[in-house]
Write a protein that holds these residues in place. Structure first.
Motif, PDB file in Angstrom:
ATOM      1  N   PRO A   1      -0.847   4.373  -7.421  1.00  0.00           N
ATOM      2  CA  PRO A   1      -1.624   3.215  -6.951  1.00  0.00           C
ATOM      3  C   PRO A   1      -1.093   1.872  -7.465  1.00  0.00           C
ATOM      4  CG  PRO A   1      -3.035   4.876  -8.019  1.00  0.00           C
ATOM      5  CD  PRO A   1      -1.628   5.364  -8.115  1.00  0.00           C
ATOM      6  N   ASP A   2      -0.535   1.854  -8.685  1.00  0.00           N
ATOM      7  CA  ASP A   2      -0.062   0.557  -9.192  1.00  0.00           C
ATOM      8  C   ASP A   2       1.456   0.394  -9.079  1.00  0.00           C
ATOM      9  OD1 ASP A   2      -0.053   2.643 -10.864  1.00  0.00           O
ATOM     10  OD2 ASP A   2      -0.734   1.566 -12.666  1.00  0.00           O
ATOM     11  N   ALA A   3       2.075   1.141  -8.162  1.00  0.00           N
ATOM     12  CA  ALA A   3       3.530   0.985  -7.950  1.00  0.00           C
ATOM     13  C   ALA A   3       3.815  -0.440  -7.506  1.00  0.00           C
ATOM     14  CB  ALA A   3       3.998   1.964  -6.877  1.00  0.00           C
ATOM     15  N   SER A   4       5.000  -0.949  -7.864  1.00  0.00           N
ATOM     16  CA  SER A   4       5.276  -2.330  -7.437  1.00  0.00           C
ATOM     17  C   SER A   4       6.281  -2.333  -6.281  1.00  0.00           C
ATOM     18  CB  SER A   4       5.732  -3.177  -8.615  1.00  0.00           C
ATOM     19  OG  SER A   4       7.011  -2.784  -8.988  1.00  0.00           O
ATOM     20  N   TYR A   5       6.110  -3.313  -5.414  1.00  0.00           N
ATOM     21  CA  TYR A   5       6.891  -3.402  -4.173  1.00  0.00           C
ATOM     22  C   TYR A   5       7.627  -4.738  -4.095  1.00  0.00           C
ATOM     23  CZ  TYR A   5       4.302   0.729  -2.795  1.00  0.00           C
ATOM     24  OH  TYR A   5       3.798   1.999  -2.752  1.00  0.00           O
ATOM     25  N   ASP A   6       8.684  -4.754  -3.275  1.00  0.00           N
ATOM     26  CA  ASP A   6       9.455  -5.987  -3.120  1.00  0.00           C
ATOM     27  C   ASP A   6       8.855  -6.912  -2.069  1.00  0.00           C
ATOM     28  OD1 ASP A   6      11.829  -5.256  -4.851  1.00  0.00           O
ATOM     29  OD2 ASP A   6      11.716  -3.541  -3.506  1.00  0.00           O
ATOM     30  N   ALA A   7       8.049  -6.343  -1.187  1.00  0.00           N
ATOM     31  CA  ALA A   7       7.407  -7.163  -0.144  1.00  0.00           C
ATOM     32  C   ALA A   7       6.176  -6.419   0.352  1.00  0.00           C
ATOM     33  CB  ALA A   7       8.371  -7.387   1.013  1.00  0.00           C
ATOM     34  N   THR A   8       5.205  -7.160   0.847  1.00  0.00           N
ATOM     35  CA  THR A   8       3.982  -6.532   1.363  1.00  0.00           C
ATOM     36  C   THR A   8       3.594  -7.162   2.691  1.00  0.00           C
ATOM     37  OG1 THR A   8       3.154  -6.070  -0.854  1.00  0.00           O
ATOM     38  CG2 THR A   8       1.508  -6.128   0.875  1.00  0.00           C
ATOM     39  N   LEU A   9       3.206  -6.306   3.622  1.00  0.00           N
ATOM     40  CA  LEU A   9       2.625  -6.785   4.893  1.00  0.00           C
ATOM     41  C   LEU A   9       1.228  -6.210   4.954  1.00  0.00           C
ATOM     42  CD1 LEU A   9       5.060  -6.055   7.886  1.00  0.00           C
ATOM     43  CD2 LEU A   9       4.565  -8.251   6.815  1.00  0.00           C
ATOM     44  N   GLU A  10       0.277  -6.981   5.394  1.00  0.00           N
ATOM     45  CA  GLU A  10      -1.075  -6.428   5.543  1.00  0.00           C
ATOM     46  C   GLU A  10      -1.426  -6.395   7.010  1.00  0.00           C
ATOM     47  OE1 GLU A  10      -3.873  -8.253   2.928  1.00  0.00           O
ATOM     48  OE2 GLU A  10      -2.527  -7.914   1.216  1.00  0.00           O
ATOM     49  N   ILE A  11      -1.896  -5.258   7.472  1.00  0.00           N
ATOM     50  CA  ILE A  11      -2.280  -5.162   8.876  1.00  0.00           C
ATOM     51  C   ILE A  11      -3.694  -4.599   8.968  1.00  0.00           C
ATOM     52  CG2 ILE A  11      -1.767  -4.090  11.117  1.00  0.00           C
ATOM     53  CD1 ILE A  11       1.153  -4.143  10.464  1.00  0.00           C
ATOM     54  N   ASP A  12      -4.586  -5.401   9.537  1.00  0.00           N
ATOM     55  CA  ASP A  12      -5.953  -4.930   9.779  1.00  0.00           C
ATOM     56  C   ASP A  12      -5.959  -4.301  11.178  1.00  0.00           C
ATOM     57  OD1 ASP A  12      -8.599  -4.535  10.270  1.00  0.00           O
ATOM     58  OD2 ASP A  12      -9.155  -6.675  10.259  1.00  0.00           O
ATOM     59  N   LEU A  13      -6.026  -2.982  11.203  1.00  0.00           N
ATOM     60  CA  LEU A  13      -5.937  -2.267  12.484  1.00  0.00           C
ATOM     61  C   LEU A  13      -7.026  -2.735  13.451  1.00  0.00           C
ATOM     62  CD1 LEU A  13      -5.292   1.338  11.057  1.00  0.00           C
ATOM     63  CD2 LEU A  13      -3.586  -0.248  11.971  1.00  0.00           C
TER      64      LEU A  13
END
Ligand code: MIC
Ligand code: SF4
Length: 636
Positions: free
Chosen positions: A252-264
């Motif tokens: 759950p607390d993995a870190s990412y280089d970029a994030t996109l959020e999509i509300d279906l």
């Protein structure tokens, strides 16, 4: 303390055999499963043969026949017979014509969460819908993996796509993929791996997830993956493969280089208008646009769920009389279920044509769009010429938009029709069209069209020649070497297929290249995007091309160039024009490289962005040359 891991890190950690798992560095990974298909498979199997083993070494290898399943030319049938016999001889399963498109059949019948799959097709990441790491590669890389050798890749950055909400009626998994393309474009995924997380994940079935991972290929990403959860478990149980399930998700607390959020919940139906898969607009902007053909199927949208929705939407109605509507489920499993539940009757009564599982229209085998016509398709690619006619246009959309549009004869919004829900609680399991291998006693059937490659050519210390062609940004492998009826039957015959190199860009290219004994190609950004077709590197090699200078390269194509011994160089391409005579001293690929433009009297710095292994490979004349010399290709 344990460091939190992304899903990619978890799968790679279980498979890494060479190098350090550090972003940007090259690693070798163990490949558990391999797939080939009939367009790229003949070369891949010839390459495997040249490695001299008596059996495939990966846990599972499946040779699929799907791209030219209709056998529209004798040469295609010859390819199928070669592929079936060579698979049997060397210990691979063979999926017969009509059994379906490799990616869908593979996740239905063979994919396993947490395992690695290397396929000679760019949409191999479709397996990510099942929590499997699927990577597309050229035939030579797949040949080495079939032989038990590692697959080398640069550890990508990881982009997280957080899904929330739930898709409303008329908005589908395809729209999620199109939305990602709308936001990040066909090059936004280059250098990235995409992981899906968030509460919206559990609202999507495995086939819906596979639609999304399939089409994330179009962003240029190395691959993409969904977690393996209860939904995956239920799907595998319905496939009679519950024992293949394991749970897999990112910490759950993995870190990412970029994030996109999509509300279906807030998405709308989308359409990629002709020219590029990222030319995306809301359906409402193009409603009423007249269409001439609808094609529903392919590895993107040919699942049982997809076709069943269409059948329910068209039940008791008639498609617009003036247009051609074609449905092709992507697997025999889906086909049989649609026969059983009466969907085919509903579709037939609605005036729809049904075509056997396979790539069909997607690769221009049949249903080629007419001149100045617009075809609406549920496939994943719509570059110029993709459907087999450079003058016919393609728009990409979901099965729901396609069905609503089929009724109107023009692009339509499915949300204006009554909602349809499909819940799959049973699957027909029968592998009647998978042929088990019989071993070395099976003779390999080789028709004259199956031509072995010429011997590798080591890189000379100085490259000299002319810029034979300068092209713009985003040139796809479909532009470098078109697919479709022109060439599909020539995939096993390099001297012949090479004559079609850049056919849609410049019909004189191949003859000029042959006459001059080769030279250079100058490209733009993301050169070679799209398919894994190694023919887009092999054909230029056949014509004597020595180096390609571009602003940037797509991952698989760059690897294919290196694998065949063509030098990919990155630099400012403004300094070159077609016809310029160039000279490049490549005797030491560690030194900064300079191109001497003899015609203009200028010198231009360029970079060979290669790992040590790749430098050695280009020098030697490609992957098979290295393997033949027993270097750097550790096979089991
Ligand atoms: C495609 O969709 O472009 C293809 C045809 O499946 C290709 C493979 C090929 O060219 O044979 C791909 O995706 O790699
Ligand atoms: Fe076949 Fe089209 Fe899928 Fe390529 S994208 S594998 S041609 S269905």
């Amino acid at each position: 303390m344990e460091v939190a891991k992304t899903l990619l890190e978890k799968v790679l950690a279980e498979h890494v055999v060479a190098g350090a798992l550090v972003e940007g560095s090259e690693i070798g990974i163990r490949i558990d499963q391999c797939l080939t298909q009939d367009s790229t498979g003949t070369m891949a199997w010839l390459e495997f043969e040249s490695l001299g083993l008596d059996k495939v070494q990966a846990e599972l290898v499946v040779s699929y026949s799907d791209h030219t399943s209709l056998g529209f030319k004798g040469e295609s049938t010859d390819d199928h017979l070669f592929l079936q016999s060579i698979a049997s001889h060397y210990g691979a399963k063979f999926s017969k014509n009509g059994n379906g498109v490799c990616h869908q059949v593979h996740y239905e019948r063979f994919g396993i969460p947490g395992k690695t799959l290397l396929g000679s097709d760019s949409h191999t990441p479709t397996a990510g819908g099942l929590g499997m790491l699927g990577i597309g590669a050229g035939g030579a890389d797949v040949a080495v993996a079939m032989a038990g050798g590692p697959f080398y890749l640069t550890v990508p950055k990881v982009m997280r796509v957080v899904l929330t909400g739930k898709l409303p009626w008329g908005v589908t998994a395809k729209d999620v993929a199109l939305e990602i393309l709308r936001r990040i474009s066909v090059k936004g995924g280059v250098g990235y791996f995409i992981e899906f997380t968030g509460p919206g994940v559990k609202t999507l079935s495995v086939p819906e997830r596979a639609t999304i991972t399939n089409m994330c290929t179009e962003t240029g990403a190395t691959s993409s993956i969904f977690p393996s959860d209860e939904v995956t478990k239920e799907f595998l149980e319905l496939q009679g493969r519950g024992a293949d399930w394991r749970e897999l998700s990112a910490d759950p607390d993995a870190s990412y280089d970029a994030t996109l959020e999509i509300d279906l919940s807030s998405l709308v139906p989308l359409v990629a208008m002709p020219g590029s898969p990222d030319n995306v607009v809301p359906v409402t902007e193009v409603v009423g646009t007249k269409i001439d053909q609808v094609f529903i199927g392919s590895c993107t949208n040919g699942s049982y769920r997809d076709i069943k929705v269409v059948a329910e939407m068209l039940k008791g109605k008639r498609v617009a009389p003036e247009i051609d509507v074609v449905v092709s489920p992507a697997s025999r499993q889906a086909w049989e279920m649609l026969v059983e539940d009466g969907s085919f009757l509903a579709l037939t009564r609605a005036g729809v044509r049904l075509i056997e599982p396979g790539c069909n229209a997607c690769i221009g085998i049949g249903f080629v769009p007419g001149t100045n016509t617009l075809a609406l398709r549920t496939v994943n690619r719509n570059w110029k010429g993709r459907g087999g006619n450079e003058l016919g246009k393609l728009a990409l959309t979901s099965p729901e938009v396609a069905a609503a549009s089929a009724l109107k004869g023009a692009i339509a919004d499915p949300r204006e029709l009554p909602p349809v829900t499909v819940r799959v609680t049973k699957l027909v399991v029968d592998d009647v069209m998978i042929v088990e291998p019989q071993g070395p006693s099976v003779p390999i059937r080789r028709a004259p069209n199956i031509v072995k490659m010429a011997p590798p050519r080591p890189l000379p210390s100085v490259l000299r020649g002319e810029v034979l062609l300068k092209v713009g940004d985003g040139i796809s492998t479909d532009a470098i070497l078109p697919a479709g009826p022109l060439t599909q039957h020539l995939r096993s015959n390099l001297p012949e297929i090479a004559k079609f190199t850049f056919h849609y860009e410049d019909k004189t290219f191949a003859a000029r290249a042959a006459e001059k004994g080769g030279g250079f190609i100058v490209g733009g950004e993301n050169y070679g995007q799209g398919s894994s077709r190694e023919h887009a590197a092999l054909a230029p090699w056949q014509l004597g091309i020595k180096a390609v200078i571009a602003k940037s390269f797509a991952r698989i194509h760059k690897a294919n160039l290196v694998n065949v011994g063509i030098l990919p160089l990155v630099g400012d391409t403004a300094a070159f024009d077609q016809g310029d005579a160039l000279e490049i001293d490549v005797s030491d690929l560690h030194r900064p490289l300079v191109v001497r433009n003899v015609t203009k009297g200028t010198t231009i710095p360029v970079k060979a962005e290669l790992s040590e292994r790749e430098r050695r490979m280009v020098k030697a004349g490609g992957l098979l040359a290295m393997a033949a010399a027993g270097q750097g290709v550790a096979i089991r």
